[in-house]
Design an enzyme around this catalytic site. Structure first.
Site, short mmCIF file in Angstrom:
data_model
loop_
_atom_site.label_atom_id
_atom_site.label_comp_id
_atom_site.label_asym_id
_atom_site.label_seq_id
_atom_site.Cartn_x
_atom_site.Cartn_y
_atom_site.Cartn_z
N HIS A 1 0.80 -1.22 0.00
CA HIS A 1 0.00 0.00 0.00
C HIS A 1 0.83 1.27 0.00
CE1 HIS A 1 -2.99 -3.05 0.48
NE2 HIS A 1 -3.70 -2.23 -0.24
N CYS B 1 -9.44 -2.51 -11.33
CA CYS B 1 -8.99 -1.45 -10.43
C CYS B 1 -7.68 -1.81 -9.72
CB CYS B 1 -10.07 -1.11 -9.41
SG CYS B 1 -10.40 -2.44 -8.27
C1 PEP Z 1 -6.58 -5.48 -5.58
O1 PEP Z 1 -6.44 -6.45 -4.83
O2 PEP Z 1 -6.23 -5.50 -6.79
C2 PEP Z 1 -7.14 -4.23 -5.08
C3 PEP Z 1 -7.42 -3.23 -5.89
O3 PEP Z 1 -7.33 -4.15 -3.74
P1 PEP Z 1 -6.17 -3.77 -2.68
O4 PEP Z 1 -4.93 -3.43 -3.46
O5 PEP Z 1 -6.69 -2.63 -1.90
O6 PEP Z 1 -6.06 -5.03 -1.89
#
Ligand code: PEP
Ligand code: MG
Length: 578
Positions: free
Chosen positions: A191, A508
């Site tokens: 993140h 996404c």
């Molecule tokens: C994903 O897993 O691709 C996603 C968009 O969610 P996160 O990165 O927040 O786990």
């Protein structure tokens, strides 16, 4: 001149001075605290103790695969020490008896223990001596105002062991800008990497700690995070610097060219409109919507709102946060709000989750929400309220089975009924969608189609679960490959089912903003992509180079490939041809 390899998390070229994150020198003064303020001071100290424990727990989790048992045990010992009743009692006592500040009390008691352990010649106590030094430094760091230290970072390349998304945000809010970031730990889809990308800060991960010593604080280095280069150049020669200034200027020119396209429609050469949205976690991302002429928000990660609170935010608090962040945008453009996705790598400092051997396969996302319906309902009610009169959609993370989807949908209906009874306005027709992150959803996409309004493919987790490879693993970076044919096949299954059943489908995950991936997604009929804001202008320039009618063959070739190398060659070949 020395080159050190890493892995890119955000592409770019930076030439700048280094700030090294290192243990701080503490200059602790003894301060008298008024008797009527001592309780406040004790609360401040207790908070620092809690924060220190949380820091260690997180560190332990992140380093699990990097350290051996003995080293992990040291971190465990630190947590135990922070809970040591004698140590805690001693600090509190001295604060109350001598009416002194928390920093001084922590230092004094820690020094006392340190000296005591030093006198005992046993090696066990020798270890405890360094443990006490470590935890006292951690508590002091959490007690002391960090501004002073941060001031030095401004405008530099940050080099450190690890960084939390909230640390990066805190720095940004305090107007500290980083030219670049170099971290020892973290993957491309961690993140902090996503956040760095959103902020457009060239970032390199996975460098070896032993190189730290080779950096001189304030020395000028070159950070080249372009894909396939991915390195730091220490002590560059004048010629190398000149060469990199030239390259950097070229990149900037290219960016300017891309930005000129912002005024033109985002459509392919054969006139198919492609929707480019941004992923949002906080205010910094929201600011990019207008600037990049994005079509809305394809993923609003609400975790950050929870992470920045000191306890679970109430319904009212959430309503005002959503209003402030996306209220205006959602009047005009679509905004997809994802319900809380905690668990595994996403933690809340004020909330202890049950320990699990495999947290990535454990209680996370919707699994947590369905086990904690009070927290879920508070969020659903807040989203429903903000959705009134706006283009807001709701999305559920980590759905694995249809049963879970039906359960959460029922809870949403209950929330609507409650709001109706209470006479509170809400978005009656709100659309509900799911993240596709677990392979089961891809395999069952046809059946899921009956129950959802849209699918949003989360390639970060989908890759991890299809390939059974931790997205944060340092050792398995070669295995974690979103261009693996298995991952692209899973995405194609979902696209086919959604299109056949007239449901929305978007991507996404981090891949959505990558040049090669855009060709692949368009070939599968996915015309809705949500990405970090810094990728939008490039994505737009790629879209405008593509002719959908030429992609049929590409899709066939991708789906019959044996490995990602072949796939990348096909996609790159198409991009180069144009
Ligand atoms: C994903 O897993 O691709 C996603 C968009 O969610 P996160 O990165 O927040 O786990
Ligand atoms: Mg995910």
């Amino acid at each position: 001149m020395l080159e050190v390899k890493g892995r890119t998390a955000c592409e770019g070229i930076v030439i700048g001075k280094v700030f090294i994150q290192k243990p701080k020198e503490f200059n602790i003064e003894r301060k008298k605290i008024e008797s009527n303020k001592i309780e406040e001071e004790i609360v401040r100290w207790k908070k620092a103790m809690e924060k220190s424990k949380e820091d260690i727990r997180r560190l332990k989790q992140n380093l699990k695969k990097k350290l051996n048992k003995k080293e992990l045990d040291i971190l465990m010992a630190h947590i135990v020490m922070l809970d040591d009743p004698m140590y805690i009692k001693d600090i509190e006592k001295i604060m109350r008896v001598e009416n002194i500040n928390a920093e001084y009390a922590v230092k004094k008691i820690s020094d006392k223990y340190f000296n005591l352990f030093e006198q005992l010649k046993d090696p066990v106590y020798n270890q405890r001596k360094s443990d006490i030094k470590d935890i006292s430094e951690r508590i002091l760091e959490n007690l002391l105002n960090e501004e002073e230290v941060k001031g030095d970072m401004n405008g530099k390349i940050f080099v450190g062991r690890e960084m939390l998304p909230s640390d990066l945000l805190k720095a940004i809010y305090e107007n500290i800008s980083f030219k670049g970031i170099v971290l020892e730990y973290g993957g491309e889809t961690s993140h902090v990497a996503i956040l760095a990308k959103s902020l457009g800060i060239p970032t390199l991960m996975g460098i070896n700690s032993s190189i730290y010593v080779k950096f001189l604080e304030n020395e000028e280095i070159i950070l080249d995070t372009r894909k396939n280069y991915e390195k730091i150049i220490i002590s560059p020669t004048k010629e190398t610097i000149a060469e990199y200034i030239f390259l950097r200027n070229e990149i900037e020119l290219e960016k300017e060219e891309q930005e000129k396209l912002l005024e033109l429609p985002c459509e392919t050469k054969d006139g198919i409109g492609i929707s480019l949205k941004i992923n949002v976690a906080g205010m910094v991302d929201v600011l990019g919507i207008e600037k990049n002429k994005a079509d809305g928000v394809g993923l609003f990660r609400t975790e950050l709102m929870y992470m920045e609170s000191s306890s679970f935010p109430s319904e009212e608090e959430q309503v005002s946060i959503y209003e402030e962040l996306i209220g205006n945008i959602a009047k005009e453009k679509e905004v997809v709000i994802r319900t809380l996705d905690i668990g595994a790598d996403k933690k809340l400092s004020y909330y202890e989750m049950k320990k699990e051997d495999n947290p990535f396969l454990g209680v996370r996302g919707i699994r947590h929400s369905l086990r904690n319906t009070k927290i879920l309902k508070t969020q659903l009610r807040a989203i429903l309220r903000v959705a009134y009169g706006k283009k807001i959609k709701i999305m559920y993370p980590m759905i694995t089975k249809i049963k879970e989807l039906l359960e959460v949908k029922e809870i949403l209906e209950k929330c609507k009924e409650e709001l109706e009874k209470e006479g509170i306005l809400y978005g009656k027709e709100i659309e509900e969608g799911i993240m596709v992150e677990v392979p089961s959803v891809s395999l069952m996409a046809e059946q899921f189609s009956k129950h959802v309004d849209f699918f949003s493919i989360g390639t970060n987790d989908l890759t991890q679960y299809i390939l059974a490879t931790d997205r944060l693993s340092e050792e398995l970076v070669d295995l974690y490959d979103p261009y693996d044919p298995s991952v692209l096949k899973a995405i194609s299954f979902v696209a086919d089912a959604a299109i056949k059943n007239g449901k929305g489908v978007s991507v996404c995950g981090e891949m959505a903003g990558e040049e090669m991936a855009i060709v692949a997604f368009l070939s599968m009929g996915i015309y809705d992509l949500s990405m970090v804001r810094s990728s939008i202008s490039k994505a737009r320039s790629i879209v405008r180079k593509i002719r959908i009618s030429e992609l049929k063959e590409i899709k066939k070739e991708i789906l019959s490939s044996e490995n990602s190398k072949e796939i990348k060659k096909i996609l790159n070949g198409y991009l180069k041809k144009e």
